[in-house]
Design a protein around this motif. Structure first.
Motif, PDB file in Angstrom:
ATOM      1  N   ASP A 136       0.863  -1.183   0.000  1.00  0.00           N
ATOM      2  CA  ASP A 136       0.000   0.000   0.000  1.00  0.00           C
ATOM      3  C   ASP A 136       0.896   1.228   0.000  1.00  0.00           C
ATOM      4  OD1 ASP A 136      -2.667   1.212   0.299  1.00  0.00           O
ATOM      5  OD2 ASP A 136      -1.907   1.844   2.253  1.00  0.00           O
ATOM      6  N   TYR A 137       0.781   2.057  -1.036  1.00  0.00           N
ATOM      7  CA  TYR A 137       1.747   3.129  -1.235  1.00  0.00           C
ATOM      8  C   TYR A 137       1.058   4.464  -1.509  1.00  0.00           C
ATOM      9  CZ  TYR A 137       4.552  -1.027  -2.162  1.00  0.00           C
ATOM     10  OH  TYR A 137       5.155  -2.251  -2.079  1.00  0.00           O
ATOM     11  N   HIS A 138       1.581   5.514  -0.886  1.00  0.00           N
ATOM     12  CA  HIS A 138       1.179   6.878  -1.225  1.00  0.00           C
ATOM     13  C   HIS A 138       2.438   7.664  -1.570  1.00  0.00           C
ATOM     14  CE1 HIS A 138      -0.854  10.681  -1.327  1.00  0.00           C
ATOM     15  NE2 HIS A 138       0.074  11.167  -0.520  1.00  0.00           N
ATOM     16  N   GLY A 139       2.366   8.371  -2.706  1.00  0.00           N
ATOM     17  CA  GLY A 139       3.571   8.987  -3.236  1.00  0.00           C
ATOM     18  C   GLY A 139       4.327   7.912  -3.988  1.00  0.00           C
ATOM     19  N   PRO A 143       8.509   3.024 -10.836  1.00  0.00           N
ATOM     20  CA  PRO A 143       7.862   1.821 -11.398  1.00  0.00           C
ATOM     21  C   PRO A 143       6.346   1.817 -11.206  1.00  0.00           C
ATOM     22  CG  PRO A 143       9.844   1.220 -10.215  1.00  0.00           C
ATOM     23  CD  PRO A 143       9.597   2.668  -9.911  1.00  0.00           C
ATOM     24  N   LEU A 144       5.870   2.232 -10.029  1.00  0.00           N
ATOM     25  CA  LEU A 144       4.426   2.288  -9.807  1.00  0.00           C
ATOM     26  C   LEU A 144       3.795   3.409 -10.620  1.00  0.00           C
ATOM     27  CD1 LEU A 144       4.173   1.640  -5.957  1.00  0.00           C
ATOM     28  CD2 LEU A 144       3.425   0.129  -7.801  1.00  0.00           C
ATOM     29  N   TRP A 145       4.477   4.526 -10.701  1.00  0.00           N
ATOM     30  CA  TRP A 145       3.933   5.648 -11.471  1.00  0.00           C
ATOM     31  C   TRP A 145       3.769   5.276 -12.940  1.00  0.00           C
ATOM     32  CZ3 TRP A 145       0.961   9.493 -11.216  1.00  0.00           C
ATOM     33  CH2 TRP A 145       0.964  10.493 -12.186  1.00  0.00           C
ATOM     34  N   GLU A 146       4.706   4.511 -13.479  1.00  0.00           N
ATOM     35  CA  GLU A 146       4.604   4.079 -14.872  1.00  0.00           C
ATOM     36  C   GLU A 146       3.344   3.241 -15.116  1.00  0.00           C
ATOM     37  OE1 GLU A 146       6.445   4.760 -17.655  1.00  0.00           O
ATOM     38  OE2 GLU A 146       7.349   6.308 -16.388  1.00  0.00           O
ATOM     39  N   LEU A 147       2.915   2.511 -14.083  1.00  0.00           N
ATOM     40  CA  LEU A 147       1.719   1.692 -14.223  1.00  0.00           C
ATOM     41  C   LEU A 147       0.443   2.522 -14.320  1.00  0.00           C
ATOM     42  CD1 LEU A 147       2.354  -1.212 -11.658  1.00  0.00           C
ATOM     43  CD2 LEU A 147       2.376  -1.395 -14.149  1.00  0.00           C
ATOM     44  N   VAL A 148       0.415   3.661 -13.646  1.00  0.00           N
ATOM     45  CA  VAL A 148      -0.858   4.388 -13.491  1.00  0.00           C
ATOM     46  C   VAL A 148      -0.867   5.766 -14.130  1.00  0.00           C
ATOM     47  CG1 VAL A 148      -1.279   3.169 -11.314  1.00  0.00           C
ATOM     48  CG2 VAL A 148      -0.237   5.443 -11.254  1.00  0.00           C
ATOM     49  N   LYS A 149       0.242   6.216 -14.667  1.00  0.00           N
ATOM     50  CA  LYS A 149       0.367   7.616 -15.074  1.00  0.00           C
ATOM     51  C   LYS A 149      -0.615   8.019 -16.165  1.00  0.00           C
ATOM     52  CE  LYS A 149       3.996   6.806 -18.531  1.00  0.00           C
ATOM     53  NZ  LYS A 149       5.378   7.128 -18.948  1.00  0.00           N
ATOM     54  N   ASP A 150      -1.096   7.040 -16.952  1.00  0.00           N
ATOM     55  CA  ASP A 150      -2.011   7.379 -18.043  1.00  0.00           C
ATOM     56  C   ASP A 150      -3.468   7.456 -17.590  1.00  0.00           C
ATOM     57  OD1 ASP A 150       0.050   7.555 -19.888  1.00  0.00           O
ATOM     58  OD2 ASP A 150      -0.043   5.422 -20.382  1.00  0.00           O
ATOM     59  N   ALA A 154      -4.783  10.238 -12.226  1.00  0.00           N
ATOM     60  CA  ALA A 154      -3.386  10.233 -11.820  1.00  0.00           C
ATOM     61  C   ALA A 154      -2.603  11.313 -12.554  1.00  0.00           C
ATOM     62  CB  ALA A 154      -2.778   8.855 -12.090  1.00  0.00           C
ATOM     63  N   ALA A 155      -2.863  11.450 -13.858  1.00  0.00           N
ATOM     64  CA  ALA A 155      -2.178  12.487 -14.629  1.00  0.00           C
ATOM     65  C   ALA A 155      -2.458  13.875 -14.073  1.00  0.00           C
ATOM     66  CB  ALA A 155      -2.599  12.390 -16.093  1.00  0.00           C
ATOM     67  N   ASP A 160       3.187  12.379  -6.572  1.00  0.00           N
ATOM     68  CA  ASP A 160       3.232  12.651  -5.135  1.00  0.00           C
ATOM     69  C   ASP A 160       1.851  12.666  -4.493  1.00  0.00           C
ATOM     70  OD1 ASP A 160       5.970  12.840  -5.241  1.00  0.00           O
ATOM     71  OD2 ASP A 160       5.996  15.027  -5.407  1.00  0.00           O
ATOM     72  N   ASN A 161       0.807  12.800  -5.278  1.00  0.00           N
ATOM     73  CA  ASN A 161      -0.548  12.879  -4.747  1.00  0.00           C
ATOM     74  C   ASN A 161      -1.438  11.736  -5.236  1.00  0.00           C
ATOM     75  OD1 ASN A 161      -0.505  15.430  -3.174  1.00  0.00           O
ATOM     76  ND2 ASN A 161       0.099  16.278  -5.164  1.00  0.00           N
ATOM     77  N   SER A 162      -0.795  10.594  -5.510  1.00  0.00           N
ATOM     78  CA  SER A 162      -1.520   9.394  -5.916  1.00  0.00           C
ATOM     79  C   SER A 162      -1.140   8.242  -5.000  1.00  0.00           C
ATOM     80  CB  SER A 162      -1.195   9.020  -7.363  1.00  0.00           C
ATOM     81  OG  SER A 162      -1.598  10.042  -8.253  1.00  0.00           O
ATOM     82  N   SER A 163      -2.089   7.331  -4.816  1.00  0.00           N
ATOM     83  CA  SER A 163      -1.878   6.149  -3.978  1.00  0.00           C
ATOM     84  C   SER A 163      -2.203   4.890  -4.776  1.00  0.00           C
ATOM     85  CB  SER A 163      -2.765   6.191  -2.735  1.00  0.00           C
ATOM     86  OG  SER A 163      -2.483   7.331  -1.951  1.00  0.00           O
ATOM     87  N   VAL A 164      -1.516   3.800  -4.445  1.00  0.00           N
ATOM     88  CA  VAL A 164      -1.750   2.518  -5.101  1.00  0.00           C
ATOM     89  C   VAL A 164      -1.696   1.415  -4.052  1.00  0.00           C
ATOM     90  CG1 VAL A 164      -0.735   0.770  -6.623  1.00  0.00           C
ATOM     91  CG2 VAL A 164      -0.921   3.129  -7.404  1.00  0.00           C
ATOM     92  N   THR A 165      -2.661   0.511  -4.104  1.00  0.00           N
ATOM     93  CA  THR A 165      -2.631  -0.719  -3.308  1.00  0.00           C
ATOM     94  C   THR A 165      -2.638  -1.897  -4.265  1.00  0.00           C
ATOM     95  OG1 THR A 165      -3.857   0.328  -1.509  1.00  0.00           O
ATOM     96  CG2 THR A 165      -3.799  -2.063  -1.532  1.00  0.00           C
ATOM     97  N   LEU A 166      -1.702  -2.812  -4.064  1.00  0.00           N
ATOM     98  CA  LEU A 166      -1.575  -3.963  -4.948  1.00  0.00           C
ATOM     99  C   LEU A 166      -2.275  -5.179  -4.344  1.00  0.00           C
ATOM    100  CD1 LEU A 166       2.198  -3.658  -5.932  1.00  0.00           C
ATOM    101  CD2 LEU A 166       0.205  -2.774  -7.156  1.00  0.00           C
ATOM    102  N   ARG A 167      -3.016  -5.903  -5.159  1.00  0.00           N
ATOM    103  CA  ARG A 167      -3.659  -7.141  -4.730  1.00  0.00           C
ATOM    104  C   ARG A 167      -2.754  -8.300  -5.111  1.00  0.00           C
ATOM    105  NH1 ARG A 167      -9.457 -10.185  -5.781  1.00  0.00           N
ATOM    106  NH2 ARG A 167      -8.785 -10.664  -7.890  1.00  0.00           N
TER     107      ARG A 167
END
Length: 359
Positions: A136-139, A143-150, A154-155, A160-167
């Motif tokens: 569970d990541y914030h900021g 590698p994580l940003w590349e997954l969600v940047k589009d 997120a764009a 710095d103001n996006s969060s991701v939780t991996l299942r």
């Protein structure tokens, strides 16, 4: 059998004290050994599970856990004594510590109609991975940003103001959970195993789950299987709970469904659970520590009593376990010795004594 008893904190000690006489009343020859766990030990030592408790768990066959208080990281650190603050002490819930250290991957929550006997099924929740695996990541790092940047949100917000939780779902974790579910279905004479997930949205991970289910189902031709959307399972648990036998789900979905199951059967005051692995176990009611209710004699002891019956079943004492469950059903149906959560006015001790009287 040597059983560790960890009363915990909040209402834990009073429900444990009220429920334990059931063990002797049905003739279970258990050697109870008491240990410490919970919030007071976080406040005194910065660790809610003392070393002596781990040693106790190593030398006993299983464990009865009362209830323990857990708070978010910021609040937990703020309540530490000044001398322990700023030392990078991180509060980790004792139940998470027990599950991880003892390898307890299956959480078993029976859901039974105590009033009329219309349904009797179980929710089996995976304990070690899924959305609760801790990724569970914030900021976001690159590698994580590349997954969600589009993604447009997120764009707009930036890394710095996006969060991701991996299942996280692994073949090892899925296979041992499914096998546990099938074996449980066989042992309890259930003919249907339902895998609750979200296959219409989480297409890749759910398809992986489905493929493992199909492979393992070949070993259990007497068990029918299905994979359903978790929201549909929630609906049918409320409307037609009698249709289910064993429901298997990943960590977060199983967490939600198992609490719903407690509501379907009448409330958390009737809900027991087992946490099981290949070489360890502990058993607990699921109502939480409710510190605001502590020492008021209002807590419902029936969940703890049903937890004792679940432990008895696990240890091969099926006759004694069923005697306990029948006594609880009798008390609930009679309605004269119920605590406030079930619409009565009895104290914790009075409700427990009613079960003892039936036994």
């Amino acid at each position: 059998m040597d059983i560790a008893v960890l009363p915990g904190d909040g209402i834990g000690p009073e429900v444990v004290e009220a429920a334990l006489p059931v063990i002797g009343k049905v003739g279970l020859d258990w050697n109870l050994q008491f240990g410490d766990v919970g919030w007071p030990f976080w406040l005194s030592d910065g660790d809610p599970v003392p070393d002596a408790t781990w040693k106790l768990l190593e030398r006993t066959d299983s464990c009865l856990l009362g209830a323990i208080t857990s708070k978010p990281a910021r609040e937990a650190e703020s309540e530490l004594p000044f001398a322990l603050q700023g030392l990078d002490r991180k509060f980790i819930s004792p139940v998470i510590q027990l599950r991880q250290r003892l390898g307890l991957y299956a959480n078993v929550r029976p859901v039974a109609d105590i009033h009329e006997g219309r349904f009797n099924f179980a929710v089996i929740r995976e304990n070690t991975e899924g959305l609760y695996a801790g990724f569970d990541y914030h900021g976001l790092s690159n590698p994580l940003w590349e997954l969600v940047k589009d993604h447009p949100n997120a764009a707009q917000s930036g890394a710095d103001n996006s969060s991701v939780t991996l299942r996280l779902q692994t073949r090892a974790g899925i296979d041992r959970l499914l096998r546990f579910g099938f074996e449980y279905a066989v042992s309890q004479h259930h003919q249907l195993l339902t895998l609750a997930d979200k296959p219409n949205v989480l297409r890749s991970s759910s398809n992986f789950l489905r493929s493992r289910l199909e492979i393992m189902a070949e070993e259990y031709p007497g068990i029918e299987t299905e994979i359903l959307n978790v929201d549909a399972v929630a609906l049918w648990m409320v409307r037609r709970p009698e249709r289910f036998g064993v429901i298997v789900a990943e960590n977060m979905f199983g967490d939600i469904l198992s609490d719903l199951g407690a509501g379907v059967m009448g409330g958390l005051g009737l809900a027991s659970s087992a946490n099981l692995g290949d070489h360890g176990s502990y058993f607990e009611p699921v109502h939480g520590s409710a510190p605001g209710m502590a020492k008021q004699s209002k807590a419902n002891p029936l969940a703890m009593i049903l937890t004792i019956s679940q432990l008895a079943d696990h240890l091969g004492n099926a006759e004694e376990a069923e005697r306990i469950r029948k006594a609880v059903r009798t008390v609930v149906r009679d309605g004269t010795a119920l605590t406030y959560d079930l619409g009565g006015r009895s104290t914790t001790r009075e409700a427990a004594n009613a079960v003892l009287a039936v036994l």
